[in-house]
Design an enzyme around this catalytic site. Structure first.
Site, mmCIF file in Angstrom:
data_model
loop_
_atom_site.group_PDB
_atom_site.id
_atom_site.type_symbol
_atom_site.label_atom_id
_atom_site.label_comp_id
_atom_site.label_asym_id
_atom_site.label_seq_id
_atom_site.Cartn_x
_atom_site.Cartn_y
_atom_site.Cartn_z
ATOM 1 C CG ASP A 342 -1.774 1.102 1.516
ATOM 2 O OD1 ASP A 342 -2.664 0.923 0.717
ATOM 3 O OD2 ASP A 342 -1.365 2.152 2.316
ATOM 4 C CD GLU A 378 -2.451 2.078 -3.552
ATOM 5 O OE1 GLU A 378 -3.111 2.502 -3.848
ATOM 6 O OE2 GLU A 378 -2.065 2.345 -3.098
#
Length: 712
Positions: A342, A378
């Site tokens: 993330d 990401e």
């Protein structure tokens, strides 16, 4: 006595405890009996044992008579100087960042978990009744003959899912297992994944989490879990039996591996649940705030590249060690196959600037365990130059937001040219055609957990996030969506048909283009969130998959499975090299080569592409027909790119000679609900094939002198 390993390690006769803190003056391990100090249950009894040994900033000691199952926490004393980043407060019980399991949840009741008062003075309230207890773990798991599938990237199909949301309403799963790790391991769920052609399930965060103060104040919970409290501990929420989360997670992985399905974890190492400088003191802040967090203003305030209040100081050796120890644990002890990071740009920031040569990337590159698993980024955060798509190291794959946005804008009519489309159809070479990288560097997706579902993407022009409790301020305002004349649900047959065709277009793009496809759970069965594009706090029917499938949902599920089989059948759809000028031909609707000016002309919204055969299947050529216009288009079909024969002496690749017998057959036409090879209708080169408005077709030709590849 050795200061290693970190955390709590059971040994004959007791347990070794170790905690890293550079500026602490005292560290105490606090032991709780069964039920004592349970969250919200009062202080209970607590045995405190000082850790008197200190080597290299590691406070450690051996506590006799303590074994697996023991509940514990740490109290850390040291300087109290918040303006310089020192936040030591022995009144606050702290979670062990290396704990393998936790018991209980954080409670904001009374505010005892905050380490300072409104005037900045140290808060003296004991937080033990309001903080989860760490658990000493040591029970072995019988992995038997478990073997990771090691699916090559070119063959990988990812399915992103939330543990609870995926299974909580599934009628064929044992009610006691719904919403749990074991629910995912159940036969009905594994059968569903296999039917879709899924090779890897990517689980949204399964690390222990804590609700943010703003969320807790509204009486809600962080359902998604992007607010980490324990980097080694599986989330208790998803255990079927209390206290069994470690073993049940392992059982899930073992069952999925037996079915040939890998497990990828969505992990959050960019920030923690403690928020900004006004947030609670639950673990890292109280252990050593200056070590674990990026700080500014002489240490008085946190640096926030994440939008979540803080950013971990990944460039610090101990923080980097914590992250890598956590990752290795999940690979070696929990047998996971990879990670999706993330807001991974934050992990590559040393100070402020991002670098693909940052210590985090260098350490993972050389690590004998972590360098062999799947690594997905990401590739953005909220800091300066936060979008780093295409700039991660060669071993990494990246969520390709340009693919998502380009496909949405073309098919939904937001982009009135083909300028971006060619790159997205061919593996995004503009982003990834660098040394050491291939088209599989791109994780292609149309939707993800963050945003509209696929059904909502073609049903809503505006987000509808009122239930989140933030007055509609949350969630993206730029969704490049469409609703075909009606906002939300409708029974208009023409609107529903247009939406269904558009969904099939998006799924075809996902499975039939180079890169690694990722489908979001529920998209294959027409899941809706009623226009909510950010339901991170909604643990209800908004977020749970509804498995009462109508005929349209069943047809779409079968369509996805058929697309996956086509992708597997034709190697040209799973390329590991980028196209060059000799192996793809771009044509206009009349069959003429595309000109440079055509790519930017707003009136040109249709094109075809002919791909030469792949080396593994030298007798099969593929043709894409894309019509993004609002009117039908009659394509003049090109000649297949086939050799006259295969094997030694084969002619160079090129258009088949006039009078050749190769014909086009339709594999996919998104006006249809299925994706099956049509063996009845044959189309010669030069014939016309009409494609309706906003529709896609895949045609396949096989050299008549070669094997009947793909025609069965």
């Amino acid at each position: 006595m050795s200061p290693y390993p970190d955390g709590a390690t059971p040994a004959p006769g007791g347990t070794h405890f170790a905690l890293y803190s550079e500026s602490a003056t005292a560290v105490t391990v606090c032991l709780f009996g069964d039920g004592d100090g349970e969250t919200g249950a009062g202080l209970g009894t607590e045995r405190r044992v000082p850790l008197r040994e200190r080597i290299g900033h590691v406070w450690h000691g051996f506590v006799p008579g303590v074994g697996p199952g023991q509940r514990y926490g740490f109290r850390v004393d040291g300087p109290w100087d918040p303006l310089r980043g020192h936040r030591f407060n022995p009144n606050k019980l702290l979670v062990d960042p290396y704990a393998r399991a936790l018991s209980g949840k954080v409670s904001y009741r009374g505010g005892a978990i905050f380490d300072r008062k409104a005037d900045g003075s140290r808060d003296e309230a004991d937080s033990a009744p309001f903080v989860p207890k760490s658990i000493v773990c040591g029970a072995p798991f019988d992995w038997g003959d478990d073997s990771p599938p090691h699916t090559p990237w070119r063959d990988t199909v990812i399915y992103e899912a939330h543990v609870k949301g995926l299974t909580y309403l599934h009628p064929e799963i044992d009610p006691a297992l719904r919403g749990t790790y074991l629910g995912i391991a159940s036969e009905p769920m594994i059968a569903h994944l296999r039917a879709l052609g899924v090779t890897a399930i990517e689980l949204m965060p399964v690390h222990e989490t804590c609700d943010e103060p703003s969320v807790a104040k509204r009486g809600q919970h962080n359902y998604w879990g992007y607010s980490t409290l324990g980097y080694f501990a599986p989330d208790q929420r998803f255990a079927a039996r209390k206290g069994e989360q470690v073993q049940e997670f392992q059982a899930m992985v073992k069952a999925l591996h037996s079915a040939g399905i890998e497990v990828i974890l969505d992990v959050v190492y960019n920030h923690s649940c403690e928020g900004d400088e006004t947030g609670p003191s639950l673990f890292l802040r109280g252990i050593d705030n200056r070590v674990y967090y990026k700080l500014r203003d002489h240490g008085a305030r946190t640096v926030d590249f994440t939008g979540c209040g803080n950013s971990l100081k990944v460039e610090h050796p101990q923080v980097l060690k914590l992250i890598c120890d956590s990752l290795r644990y999940w690979v070696t002890e929990m047998h996971v196959d990879g990670f999706r990071f993330d807001l991974a740009t934050t992990l590559g920031r040393e100070g402020v600037d991002f670098s693909s040569q940052a210590a985090f990337f260098r350490v993972l590159h050389q690590d004998p365990v972590l360098s062999r698993v799947k690594l997905v980024s990401e590739p953005w955060d909220l800091g300066p130059d936060g979008m780093q798509l295409g700039h991660f190291p060669p071993k990494w794959r990246e969520w390709n937001a340009r693919f998502r946005d380009g496909m949405r804008r073309f098919w939904n009519g937001h982009d009135k040219s083909l300028s971006d489309l060619g790159y997205r159809l061919t593996g995004s070479s503009d982003l990834f055609h660098t040394p050491g990288r291939t088209p599989t560097a791109s994780i292609n997706f149309i939707t993800a957990h963050d945003g509209f579902t696929l059904r909502d993407l073609v049903s809503y022009r505006e987000k509808h996030n009122e239930a989140n409790g933030e007055e509609g301020r949350d969630g993206s305002n730029d969704n490049a969506s469409i609703h075909f004349g009606v906002e939300g649900e409708t029974d208009d047959a023409m609107v529903l048909a247009a939406r269904a065709r558009q969904i099939r277009n998006f799924l075809a793009m996902l499975f039939l283009t180079p890169g690694v496809p990722m489908i979001t759970s529920g998209d294959e069965i027409l899941r809706t969130q009623k226009g909510n594009n950010n339901p991170y706090v909604l643990d209800d029917e908004t977020s749970w998959l509804d498995w009462t499938l109508d005929p349209e949902a069943k047809a779409l599920r079968d369509y996805v499975g058929a697309l996956a089989r086509l992708r597997k059948r034709f190697p040209a759809l799973r390329r590991e090299t980028f196209f060059d000028g000799n192996d793809i031909t771009w044509l206009d609707v009349d069959g003429h080569p595309m000109q440079l000016e055509d790519w930017g002309a707003p009136e040109v919204m249709a094109l075809s592409a002919v791909m030469a055969p792949a080396a593994e299947d030298p007798t099969t050529s593929l043709c894409f027909l894309l019509n993004g216009d609002k009117t039908e288009v009659a394509f003049r079909l090109p000649r297949p790119r086939l050799p006259h024969k295969s094997g030694p002496g084969a002619a160079p690749l090129g258009p088949i000679a006039a009078g050749g017998e190769a014909v086009w057959r339709v594999a996919v036409d998104t006006r249809r609900r299925d994706a099956c090879m049509d063996t009845q209708a044959n189309f010669q080169a030069g014939a016309t094939y009409t494609v309706p408005p906003r529709c896609f077709a895949l045609l396949v030709a096989t050299n008549p002198l070669g094997p009947e590849s793909g025609m069965r």
